[in-house]
Design an enzyme around this catalytic site. Sequence first.
Site: not given
Ligand code: NAD
Length: 423
Positions: A263
């Site tokens: 992030c």
């Molecule tokens: P991640 O990469 O761990 O997970 C995203 C998931 O989405 C993956 O499993 C991927 O296969 C899936 N995906 C992609 N396209 C898809 C589709 N069309 N349909 C269904 N599934 C699909 O990402 P994350 O860490 O969970 O982060 C997600 C969002 O949240 C980002 O924008 C990130 O900046 C934000 N965020 C993350 C955190 C954190 O601590 N990881 C905290 C707050 C906000």
Amino acid sequence: MRVSIIGGGYVGLVSAACMAGLGHSVMLIEIDENKVEAINSAKSPIYEKGLAELLSAHVGRNLLATTSYENLARSDVSLICVGTPPLPDGSADLSMIESASTLIGKALANKEKYHVVAVKSTVPPGTTQNLVMPAVQKHTGKNAGKIGFVMNPEFLREGLAVHDFMKPDRIVIGSSDVRAGDVFESVYQGIDAPIIRTGLIAAEMIKYASNAFLATKISFSNEIGNVCKKMGIDVYEVMSGVGLDHRINPHFLNAGVGFGGSCFPKDVSALISLAEKMDIAPVLLRSVMDVNEKQPQKIVEILLRRVGDLKAKRIAVLGLAFKNDTDDVRESRAIPVIKELVGRGALVAAYDPKANASMSAILPEIEYCGSASHALTNADACLVLTEWPEFADLDKEFDLMRSRVIIDGRRVLSCRDAEGICW
Ligand code: NAD
């Protein structure tokens, strides 16, 4: 409520499990079949405290994972939780947001009842209005008016994700109209936290501004820490005095090898890119990133001063995850440090309580050890790069080293002879 969640990563899976815990009927749509299979067997594809227990309690009851969008219209609310990784120019890659929105639009094309589409992913201000709304509405045609839009940024910390989801400092709900925000608020019924209602674009900016501010606090502490190191001052003593000022607060003042994770680096870079596109020079934010890029070099400089040429030296690296209590190594500060060590001919023996497997997918060339003792055996030096609590009590284990050169990048060790990066 019936909730569909798109994307089963750190945010989507934790949200799905916690919303099931709140009593909602949850459908998790994830394109990765392996993740879907694991989740439906109540096995978490990621390590997160409390998540396995929630999955065993709710999978097969009110939580189901699928690769298909087919039944999305049966839910009342959809939350987009797909990734928004950085592009080479630092801006956010919104291609997964766009394709998820398109698939949601197609799934809702014939739905007559009201539906709310919420964006939980971190997206640049304007994205929900200018990308998500048109992509969904393009396919919903005559029913477009029956869809409300919400931007609901997520503030959870990895390692404490379940706790943070259930006990957030605040819940931000930006909405296209009052009805969408009102319907969406019900998703959080049962959680005791202040709710901030805003427009879509302000909600998006709240998330970026929060992360940029936290990253700024860390780089600020590192810069002060670098000055303290030269002057023989303990920066942690300094920050304990600084943090007691209620206008500042004690959190995120930990000097060390810098911030990583999925992030802070990407969100600060995206904000820089956004400002530059509007001809605003993001002087402060650029410096935040500069300080952060240089911190890993500081620990290598100390190592070189202590042991000289690294060729064929065995260097124990304790901690690979970007922070403790997670197996996530995205943008971990261990990556540039290990690359530098390997580039200088060192033999790296690494250990992390949870992240050996995820790091070995990125850096397969180093040795991965099953314990700190194993990594330390015959090592010429040790670098500590993640603040795992289990490292705090290491002491006699360092006697296994060829020479007791211990450099702590996180202020986690309690042994007396460890040298700190900024203290
Ligand atoms: P991640 O990469 O761990 O997970 C995203 C998931 O989405 C993956 O499993 C991927 O296969 C899936 N995906 C992609 N396209 C898809 C589709 N069309 N349909 C269904 N599934 C699909 O990402 P994350 O860490 O969970 O982060 C997600 C969002 O949240 C980002 O924008 C990130 O900046 C934000 N965020 C993350 C955190 C954190 O601590 N990881 C905290 C707050 C906000």
